[in-house]
Design an enzyme around this catalytic site. Sequence first.
Site, PDB file in Angstrom:
ATOM      1  N   GLY A  10       0.820  -1.206   0.000  1.00  0.00           N
ATOM      2  CA  GLY A  10       0.000   0.000   0.000  1.00  0.00           C
ATOM      3  C   GLY A  10       0.853   1.253   0.000  1.00  0.00           C
ATOM      4  N   GLN A  11       0.214   2.419  -0.146  1.00  0.00           N
ATOM      5  CA  GLN A  11       1.005   3.642  -0.287  1.00  0.00           C
ATOM      6  C   GLN A  11       1.776   3.995   0.984  1.00  0.00           C
ATOM      7  OE1 GLN A  11      -1.233   7.221  -1.145  1.00  0.00           O
ATOM      8  NE2 GLN A  11      -3.068   6.491  -0.131  1.00  0.00           N
ATOM      9  N   TYR A  98      -2.591   2.665  12.321  1.00  0.00           N
ATOM     10  CA  TYR A  98      -2.932   3.956  11.721  1.00  0.00           C
ATOM     11  C   TYR A  98      -4.443   4.119  11.610  1.00  0.00           C
ATOM     12  CZ  TYR A  98       1.999   3.827  10.699  1.00  0.00           C
ATOM     13  OH  TYR A  98       3.368   3.732  10.834  1.00  0.00           O
ATOM     14  N   TYR A 124     -16.840   4.024   6.925  1.00  0.00           N
ATOM     15  CA  TYR A 124     -15.379   3.959   7.030  1.00  0.00           C
ATOM     16  C   TYR A 124     -14.917   4.493   8.378  1.00  0.00           C
ATOM     17  CZ  TYR A 124     -10.511   5.351   6.296  1.00  0.00           C
ATOM     18  OH  TYR A 124      -9.161   5.550   6.436  1.00  0.00           O
ATOM     19  N   LYS A 128     -13.092   2.359  11.449  1.00  0.00           N
ATOM     20  CA  LYS A 128     -11.755   2.712  11.922  1.00  0.00           C
ATOM     21  C   LYS A 128     -11.777   3.014  13.417  1.00  0.00           C
ATOM     22  CE  LYS A 128      -8.402   3.143   9.941  1.00  0.00           C
ATOM     23  NZ  LYS A 128      -7.299   2.150   9.760  1.00  0.00           N
TER      24      LYS A 128
END
Length: 293
Positions: A10-11, A98, A124, A128
Amino acid sequence: MKILLTGATGQVGWELQRTLMTIGEVIPVGREQIDLAQLDTIRRTIREVKPDLIVNPAAYTAVDKAESEPELAMAINGIAPGAIAEAAKQVGAAIIHYSTDYVFDGSQATPYTEQDQPNPQNIYGKTKLAGEQAIVSVGVPHLILRTSWVYGLRGKNFLLTMLRLAQEREEIKVVDDQIGAPTWSRMIAEITAQILSQSPDNVSDFIASKSGIYHLTASGQTSWYGFAKAILADDIKQSRKLQRLIPITTPEYPTAASRPAYSLLDSAKLSHTFGLVLPNWERSLELVISENR
């Protein structure tokens, strides 16, 4: 130090592979080794690797798609972090995880601190937040790093979308009434490494002494329109296609998921605790754009 890194392609994960190499032995894993929707793969991998530290940037990040896939989003973002925490506790590992500015509702007019009450307005954000709570409830040594508007030269993000659209369209309309701080994926990885570089021999004890939630974003603020304008500053002057960048309001750009109007995070706690300076978003963007030339 043995570091198990999830979401390695992933980024943020890709950048972490590079920055964490100076800290310890990095064991990067992707979906083939750990599928966050399959808890047995989490438990098995952690049991086999026996890491000192688990760094978990892996997540379900398709904000709008999550509205139609709430169970999958919850499995990956909400339930899996708890399973990682439980497995970490069994092998004596600490966790860096994160999270997101979208745990807040955007009703404030001043930057959110870690003491402000979360109130997510989309699936979302809710998933989270559930992941944060799951980690805390296990009681494992942890750092939960909330960030915002993540971008870079890999993966899917606002920067790459704007660069692509500038080559395809004469006109782009961008929301101008949502405020936040664009944060470079590499900066997130570098700050993570700088935190860990302060650790003595026992990383678990170090993180246990600092355990908690921290906000980690670039300094400064802008709107999505302001971000787009900065990304395309050179491109607007000499674009092959783009002629007009137009600011619009949130109601003019309806999306499946509701976004907070104001999601600026106050990173003072992280700066004071670890003695780190977080760079301005505009300077970071300049570096990214220069790499892309």
